[in-house]
Design a protein around this motif. Structure first.
Motif, mmCIF file in Angstrom:
data_model
loop_
_atom_site.group_PDB
_atom_site.id
_atom_site.type_symbol
_atom_site.label_atom_id
_atom_site.label_comp_id
_atom_site.label_asym_id
_atom_site.label_seq_id
_atom_site.Cartn_x
_atom_site.Cartn_y
_atom_site.Cartn_z
ATOM 1 N N LYS A 53 0.837 -1.185 0.187
ATOM 2 C CA LYS A 53 -0.051 0.087 -0.152
ATOM 3 C C LYS A 53 0.830 1.232 0.083
ATOM 4 O O LYS A 53 0.558 2.433 0.643
ATOM 5 C CB LYS A 53 -1.017 -0.038 1.059
ATOM 6 N N SER A 54 2.121 1.355 -0.841
ATOM 7 C CA SER A 54 2.752 2.280 -0.675
ATOM 8 C C SER A 54 2.759 3.206 -2.327
ATOM 9 O O SER A 54 2.257 2.673 -3.199
ATOM 10 C CB SER A 54 4.265 2.013 -0.468
ATOM 11 N N GLY A 55 3.123 4.236 -2.094
ATOM 12 C CA GLY A 55 3.304 5.105 -3.645
ATOM 13 C C GLY A 55 4.027 4.028 -4.425
ATOM 14 O O GLY A 55 4.020 4.047 -5.701
ATOM 15 N N THR A 56 5.072 3.438 -4.070
ATOM 16 C CA THR A 56 6.074 2.621 -5.072
ATOM 17 C C THR A 56 5.131 1.404 -5.559
ATOM 18 O O THR A 56 5.315 1.164 -6.772
ATOM 19 C CB THR A 56 7.352 2.066 -4.356
ATOM 20 N N GLU A 57 4.189 0.922 -4.483
ATOM 21 C CA GLU A 57 3.626 -0.271 -5.148
ATOM 22 C C GLU A 57 2.664 0.137 -6.445
ATOM 23 O O GLU A 57 2.563 -0.448 -7.404
ATOM 24 C CB GLU A 57 2.652 -0.934 -4.014
ATOM 25 N N ASP A 58 1.922 1.373 -6.190
ATOM 26 C CA ASP A 58 1.201 1.850 -7.076
ATOM 27 C C ASP A 58 2.004 1.845 -8.553
ATOM 28 O O ASP A 58 1.447 1.734 -9.575
ATOM 29 C CB ASP A 58 0.495 3.168 -6.577
ATOM 30 N N PHE A 59 3.084 2.927 -8.366
ATOM 31 C CA PHE A 59 3.741 3.105 -9.474
ATOM 32 C C PHE A 59 4.136 1.863 -10.365
ATOM 33 O O PHE A 59 3.985 1.837 -11.496
ATOM 34 C CB PHE A 59 5.107 3.682 -8.972
ATOM 35 N N LEU A 60 4.696 0.689 -9.674
ATOM 36 C CA LEU A 60 5.038 -0.366 -10.109
ATOM 37 C C LEU A 60 3.834 -1.194 -10.981
ATOM 38 O O LEU A 60 3.920 -1.585 -12.155
ATOM 39 C CB LEU A 60 5.632 -1.297 -9.263
ATOM 40 N N LEU A 61 2.760 -1.134 -10.372
ATOM 41 C CA LEU A 61 1.555 -1.545 -10.807
ATOM 42 C C LEU A 61 1.021 -0.925 -12.161
ATOM 43 O O LEU A 61 0.703 -1.459 -13.116
ATOM 44 C CB LEU A 61 0.586 -1.970 -9.834
ATOM 45 N N GLU A 62 1.237 0.373 -12.074
ATOM 46 C CA GLU A 62 0.813 1.418 -12.898
ATOM 47 C C GLU A 62 1.617 1.153 -14.247
ATOM 48 O O GLU A 62 1.157 1.342 -15.412
ATOM 49 C CB GLU A 62 0.606 2.634 -12.605
ATOM 50 N N HIS A 63 2.944 0.772 -14.097
ATOM 51 C CA HIS A 63 4.025 0.693 -15.114
ATOM 52 C C HIS A 63 4.310 -0.714 -15.637
ATOM 53 O O HIS A 63 5.100 -1.003 -16.205
ATOM 54 C CB HIS A 63 5.029 1.620 -14.751
ATOM 55 N N PHE A 64 3.244 -1.590 -15.247
ATOM 56 C CA PHE A 64 3.171 -3.124 -15.861
ATOM 57 C C PHE A 64 4.330 -3.754 -15.483
ATOM 58 O O PHE A 64 4.509 -4.535 -16.128
ATOM 59 C CB PHE A 64 3.127 -2.863 -17.355
ATOM 60 N N PHE A 65 4.590 -3.553 -14.182
ATOM 61 C CA PHE A 65 5.609 -4.593 -13.582
ATOM 62 C C PHE A 65 5.031 -5.932 -13.234
ATOM 63 O O PHE A 65 3.938 -5.558 -12.438
ATOM 64 C CB PHE A 65 6.405 -3.881 -12.569
ATOM 65 N N LYS A 66 5.496 -6.915 -13.699
ATOM 66 C CA LYS A 66 4.702 -8.228 -13.715
ATOM 67 C C LYS A 66 4.656 -9.054 -12.310
ATOM 68 O O LYS A 66 3.749 -9.617 -11.833
ATOM 69 C CB LYS A 66 5.021 -9.362 -14.713
ATOM 70 N N ASP A 67 5.878 -8.989 -11.756
ATOM 71 C CA ASP A 67 5.978 -9.752 -10.402
ATOM 72 C C ASP A 67 6.546 -9.032 -9.309
ATOM 73 O O ASP A 67 7.585 -9.021 -9.001
ATOM 74 C CB ASP A 67 6.878 -10.887 -10.845
ATOM 75 N N VAL A 68 5.276 -8.490 -8.375
ATOM 76 C CA VAL A 68 5.433 -7.412 -7.215
ATOM 77 C C VAL A 68 5.124 -8.298 -6.297
ATOM 78 O O VAL A 68 3.911 -8.385 -6.230
ATOM 79 C CB VAL A 68 4.780 -6.016 -7.746
ATOM 80 N N LYS A 69 6.014 -8.572 -5.416
ATOM 81 C CA LYS A 69 5.565 -8.762 -4.092
ATOM 82 C C LYS A 69 5.474 -7.742 -2.857
ATOM 83 O O LYS A 69 6.674 -7.005 -2.954
ATOM 84 C CB LYS A 69 6.688 -10.078 -3.515
#
Length: 152
Positions: free
Chosen positions: A110-126
């Motif tokens: 629930k961080s801004g980094t998580e949002d950024f990674l998901l918005e920029h199509f990073f596939k495997d985010v833990k």
């Protein structure tokens, strides 16, 4: 420009509040205005030569606001420049940024980094509840990189 405005504003305020109670340091003439601006610049940059110091209550209050406000402004400015340079370096190098899109990455939940990674199509985010857990997983080799940008 904002920095120069802050230095000028607090220099004038410092001079106005100090020129009568502290005339040997903040001269009452127009030259004293330069004394105030010099004091403001030295105080804001945390150089603090000690050649000029307020003695009036309003002068000390002005100094406190300048010191703490200046600390926040300068640190925010430095963080902004560093962040811009990092993003520019990552996006300017096609391999530097995009090479992580197919890797297993970790970040704080629930961080801004998580949002950024998901918005920029990073596939495997833990995601992890805190930075320490993510770094432990990085040490174990469970993830290939850990990204997090703490904002307060």
């Amino acid at each position: 420009m904002i920095l120069l405005f802050i230095i000028f504003l607090f220099g004038v305020l410092g001079w106005i509040f100090e020129r009568k109670m502290n005339p040997e340091v903040f001269r009452p003439s127009s030259k004293g205005l330069w004394d105030g601006i010099w004091w403001s610049a030295v105080t804001l940059t945390t150089v603090g030569y000690g050649d000029k110091a307020p003695v009036a209550k309003l002068g000390k209050a002005t100094a406190l606001i300048l010191m703490f406000g200046g600390l926040l402004f300068i640190s925010g400015l430095a963080a902004s420049i560093a962040s811009s340079l990092t993003v520019k370096q990552l996006t300017g190098n096609p391999d530097g940024f995009n090479e992580f899109k197919d890797r297993t990455l970790g970040t704080v939940d629930k961080s801004g980094t998580e949002d950024f990674l998901l918005e920029h199509f990073f596939k495997d985010v833990k995601t992890y509840s805190n930075v320490s857990l993510g770094l432990e997983e990085l040490d174990k080799g469970e993830i290939e990189a850990f990204l997090y940008d703490d904002q307060f």
